[in-house]
Write an enzyme that holds these catalytic residues in place. Structure first.
Site, PDB file in Angstrom:
ATOM      1  N   GLY A   1       7.080 -18.865  24.082  1.00 18.63           N
ATOM      2  CA  GLY A   1       7.955 -18.820  25.254  1.00 18.63           C
ATOM      3  C   GLY A   1       7.731 -20.044  26.123  1.00 18.63           C
ATOM      4  O   GLY A   1       6.646 -20.618  26.132  1.00 18.63           O
TER       5      GLY A   1
ATOM      6  N   HIS B   1       7.291 -16.884  35.425  1.00 23.19           N
ATOM      7  CA  HIS B   1       7.291 -18.313  35.776  1.00 23.19           C
ATOM      8  C   HIS B   1       8.469 -18.650  36.701  1.00 23.19           C
ATOM      9  O   HIS B   1       8.360 -19.550  37.543  1.00 23.19           O
ATOM     10  CB  HIS B   1       7.374 -19.201  34.527  1.00 23.19           C
ATOM     11  CG  HIS B   1       6.057 -19.423  33.831  1.00 23.19           C
ATOM     12  ND1 HIS B   1       4.942 -19.938  34.445  1.00 23.19           N
ATOM     13  CD2 HIS B   1       5.683 -19.188  32.549  1.00 23.19           C
ATOM     14  CE1 HIS B   1       3.945 -20.010  33.577  1.00 23.19           C
ATOM     15  NE2 HIS B   1       4.359 -19.564  32.416  1.00 23.19           N
TER      16      HIS B   1
ATOM     17  N   CYS C   1      -1.129 -19.605  28.243  1.00 23.98           N
ATOM     18  CA  CYS C   1       0.028 -20.248  28.879  1.00 23.98           C
ATOM     19  C   CYS C   1      -0.079 -21.748  28.688  1.00 23.98           C
ATOM     20  O   CYS C   1      -1.159 -22.332  28.854  1.00 23.98           O
ATOM     21  CB  CYS C   1       0.051 -19.908  30.374  1.00 23.98           C
ATOM     22  SG  CYS C   1       1.410 -20.683  31.271  1.00 23.98           S
ATOM     23  N   LEU C   2       1.034 -22.376  28.357  1.00 26.59           N
ATOM     24  CA  LEU C   2       1.033 -23.823  28.084  1.00 26.59           C
ATOM     25  C   LEU C   2       0.722 -24.634  29.343  1.00 26.59           C
ATOM     26  O   LEU C   2       0.339 -25.796  29.240  1.00 26.59           O
ATOM     27  CB  LEU C   2       2.384 -24.247  27.493  1.00 26.59           C
ATOM     28  CG  LEU C   2       2.731 -23.623  26.129  1.00 26.59           C
ATOM     29  CD1 LEU C   2       4.165 -23.921  25.744  1.00 26.59           C
ATOM     30  CD2 LEU C   2       1.759 -24.079  25.046  1.00 26.59           C
TER      31      LEU C   2
ATOM     32  N   HIS D   1       6.397 -12.569  30.724  1.00 31.93           N
ATOM     33  CA  HIS D   1       5.542 -13.715  31.055  1.00 31.93           C
ATOM     34  C   HIS D   1       6.413 -14.895  31.507  1.00 31.93           C
ATOM     35  O   HIS D   1       6.106 -15.560  32.497  1.00 31.93           O
ATOM     36  CB  HIS D   1       4.702 -14.107  29.830  1.00 31.93           C
ATOM     37  CG  HIS D   1       3.865 -15.347  29.996  1.00 31.93           C
ATOM     38  ND1 HIS D   1       2.485 -15.329  29.985  1.00 31.93           N
ATOM     39  CD2 HIS D   1       4.225 -16.647  30.162  1.00 31.93           C
ATOM     40  CE1 HIS D   1       2.035 -16.576  30.162  1.00 31.93           C
ATOM     41  NE2 HIS D   1       3.069 -17.398  30.252  1.00 31.93           N
ATOM     42  N   GLU D   2       7.523 -15.121  30.768  1.00 26.37           N
ATOM     43  CA  GLU D   2       8.378 -16.273  31.099  1.00 26.37           C
ATOM     44  C   GLU D   2       9.180 -16.042  32.373  1.00 26.37           C
ATOM     45  O   GLU D   2       9.342 -16.957  33.186  1.00 26.37           O
ATOM     46  CB  GLU D   2       9.307 -16.604  29.923  1.00 26.37           C
ATOM     47  CG  GLU D   2       8.593 -16.928  28.611  1.00 26.37           C
ATOM     48  CD  GLU D   2       7.439 -17.922  28.749  1.00 26.37           C
ATOM     49  OE1 GLU D   2       6.459 -17.794  28.004  1.00 26.37           O
ATOM     50  OE2 GLU D   2       7.482 -18.807  29.648  1.00 26.37           O
TER      51      GLU D   2
ATOM     52  N   GLN E   1       8.095 -24.941  34.019  1.00 24.98           N
ATOM     53  CA  GLN E   1       6.958 -25.594  33.347  1.00 24.98           C
ATOM     54  C   GLN E   1       7.272 -27.053  33.009  1.00 24.98           C
ATOM     55  O   GLN E   1       6.345 -27.822  32.703  1.00 24.98           O
ATOM     56  CB  GLN E   1       6.585 -24.845  32.067  1.00 24.98           C
ATOM     57  CG  GLN E   1       6.043 -23.432  32.323  1.00 24.98           C
ATOM     58  CD  GLN E   1       5.635 -22.742  31.053  1.00 24.98           C
ATOM     59  OE1 GLN E   1       6.474 -22.097  30.408  1.00 24.98           O
ATOM     60  NE2 GLN E   1       4.389 -22.868  30.670  1.00 24.98           N
TER      61      GLN E   1
HETATM   62  C1  LIG Z   1      -6.400 -15.724  25.748  1.00 28.98           C
HETATM   63  N1  LIG Z   1      -6.018 -15.183  24.470  1.00 28.98           N
HETATM   64  C2  LIG Z   1      -4.910 -15.636  23.866  1.00 28.98           C
HETATM   65  O1  LIG Z   1      -4.145 -16.443  24.364  1.00 28.98           O
HETATM   66  C3  LIG Z   1      -4.596 -15.028  22.565  1.00 28.98           C
HETATM   67  C4  LIG Z   1      -5.558 -15.075  21.542  1.00 28.98           C
HETATM   68  C5  LIG Z   1      -5.252 -14.507  20.289  1.00 28.98           C
HETATM   69  C6  LIG Z   1      -4.014 -13.886  20.053  1.00 28.98           C
HETATM   70  C7  LIG Z   1      -3.061 -13.826  21.088  1.00 28.98           C
HETATM   71  C8  LIG Z   1      -1.756 -13.109  20.830  1.00 28.98           C
HETATM   72  C9  LIG Z   1      -3.360 -14.394  22.340  1.00 28.98           C
HETATM   73  N2  LIG Z   1      -2.426 -14.395  23.377  1.00 28.98           N
HETATM   74  C10 LIG Z   1      -1.274 -15.155  23.304  1.00 28.98           C
HETATM   75  N3  LIG Z   1      -1.027 -15.838  22.168  1.00 28.98           N
HETATM   76  C11 LIG Z   1       0.151 -16.514  22.118  1.00 28.98           C
HETATM   77  N4  LIG Z   1       0.464 -17.197  20.983  1.00 28.98           N
HETATM   78  C12 LIG Z   1      -0.307 -17.022  19.779  1.00 28.98           C
HETATM   79  C13 LIG Z   1      -0.321 -18.281  18.947  1.00 28.98           C
HETATM   80  N5  LIG Z   1       1.052 -18.755  18.725  1.00 28.98           N
HETATM   81  C14 LIG Z   1       1.191 -19.787  17.752  1.00 28.98           C
HETATM   82  C15 LIG Z   1       0.235 -20.808  17.666  1.00 28.98           C
HETATM   83  C16 LIG Z   1       0.388 -21.809  16.711  1.00 28.98           C
HETATM   84  C17 LIG Z   1       1.478 -21.794  15.816  1.00 28.98           C
HETATM   85  C18 LIG Z   1       2.413 -20.766  15.889  1.00 28.98           C
HETATM   86  C19 LIG Z   1       2.266 -19.762  16.857  1.00 28.98           C
HETATM   87 CL1  LIG Z   1       3.432 -18.496  16.943  1.00 28.98          CL
HETATM   88  C20 LIG Z   1       1.803 -18.997  19.930  1.00 28.98           C
HETATM   89  C21 LIG Z   1       1.807 -17.771  20.811  1.00 28.98           C
HETATM   90  N6  LIG Z   1       1.024 -16.566  23.143  1.00 28.98           N
HETATM   91  C22 LIG Z   1       0.696 -15.858  24.249  1.00 28.98           C
HETATM   92  N7  LIG Z   1       1.574 -15.842  25.255  1.00 28.98           N
HETATM   93  C23 LIG Z   1       1.439 -14.930  26.390  1.00 28.98           C
HETATM   94  S1  LIG Z   1       3.107 -14.364  26.659  1.00 28.98           S
HETATM   95  C24 LIG Z   1       3.751 -15.985  26.300  1.00 28.98           C
HETATM   96  C25 LIG Z   1       2.903 -16.408  25.086  1.00 28.98           C
HETATM   97  C26 LIG Z   1       2.875 -17.925  24.915  1.00 28.98           C
HETATM   98  O2  LIG Z   1       3.757 -18.487  24.300  1.00 28.98           O
HETATM   99  N8  LIG Z   1       1.826 -18.578  25.462  1.00 28.98           N
HETATM  100  C27 LIG Z   1       1.741 -19.982  25.285  1.00 28.98           C
HETATM  101  N9  LIG Z   1      -0.451 -15.151  24.371  1.00 28.98           N
HETATM  102 NI    NI Z   2       3.229 -19.450  30.652  1.00 27.60          NI
END
Ligand SMILES: CNC(=O)c1cccc(C)c1Nc1nc(N2CCN(c3ccccc3Cl)CC2)nc(N2CSC[C@H]2C(=O)NC)n1
Ligand code: NI
Length: 187
Positions: free
Chosen positions: A60, A161, A114-115, A157-158, A65
């Site tokens: 997301g 933001h 979060c990015l 989450h988005e 952002q």
């Molecule tokens: C602190 N522990 C953690 O972060 C956490 C730790 C473990 C598991 C989860 C599930 C966690 N949690 C979490 N993991 C994600 N990703 C897993 C990896 N993936 C991804 C990465 C690389 C290639 C393809 C892909 Cl698909 C991208 C998405 N994304 C989000 N969020 C929160 S909601 C918005 C979303 C977001 O896009 N954040 C940037 N949370």
């Molecule tokens: Ni975020």
């Protein structure tokens, strides 16, 4: 093309502002921005492109952002089953609005990332398990959809933001892993 240098980090006041609705019909600029946001998410999930462009993976992204205080989000949630390329949710959403939600709450068992946050913030981020959502899509059509579980978490989450809310605002400072009865933990 959007890369990590375009993504603002905590401390930038835009992340704490309430973003403005976009006008409908959508401007060419807002349509292009949505396309660029979606392309970023797909690139970030592609092992070759992510490595090449040094992108952090995300499912997301919200316009604030990118230091653009507009109510635009993009979500691209891949299917857990790597054999199945069809994403479970892929959309650019303009002026997204949660119309109603379940009493049932949920959180990601692994917490949230979060990015715009270059650090791990451990703890459960409790959100609604199910939401009914309205938004304008990239063609300018009004959409109304129901989401649950991971997809619902990502969209909340988005949308946070767009309202200047960061995921860790929801984490209990006394006990980051405190959970009320009945909260669904999504693994
Ligand atoms: C602190 N522990 C953690 O972060 C956490 C730790 C473990 C598991 C989860 C599930 C966690 N949690 C979490 N993991 C994600 N990703 C897993 C990896 N993936 C991804 C990465 C690389 C290639 C393809 C892909 Cl698909 C991208 C998405 N994304 C989000 N969020 C929160 S909601 C918005 C979303 C977001 O896009 N954040 C940037 N949370
Ligand atoms: Ni975020």
């Amino acid at each position: 093309m959007i890369t990590m240098k375009d993504i603002i980090r905590e401390g930038n006041p835009t992340l704490r502002a309430v973003a403005k609705e976009v006008s409908v019909p959508l401007s060419d600029e807002d349509i292009k921005l949505g396309k660029d946001m979606m392309e970023f998410l797909k690139n970030s999930q592609d092992p070759v492109k992510a490595e090449e462009l040094k992108l952090r993976g995300g499912v997301g992204l919200a316009a604030p952002q990118l230091d653009i205080s507009k109510r635009i989000i993009a979500v691209h949630v891949p299917n857990g089953d790597l054999e199945n390329p069809e994403p479970t949710l892929s959309a650019v959403m303009y002026n997204p609005k949660i119309l109603s939600h379940s009493v049932q709450d949920a959180c990601l068992g692994e917490g949230e990332g979060c990015l715009s946050v270059d650090r791990e913030v451990p703890g459960y981020v409790v959100r609604h398990n199910k939401i009914t959502l309205s938004y304008v899509d990239a063609t300018g059509e009004k959409q109304k959809i129901r989401l649950k579980n991971y997809e619902a978490i990502v969209v909340q989450h988005e949308i946070d933001h767009l309202n200047g809310v960061m995921f860790y605002d929801h984490i209990n400072p006394e006990n980051p892993y405190a959970l009320k009865d009945g909260v669904l933990v999504i693994e």
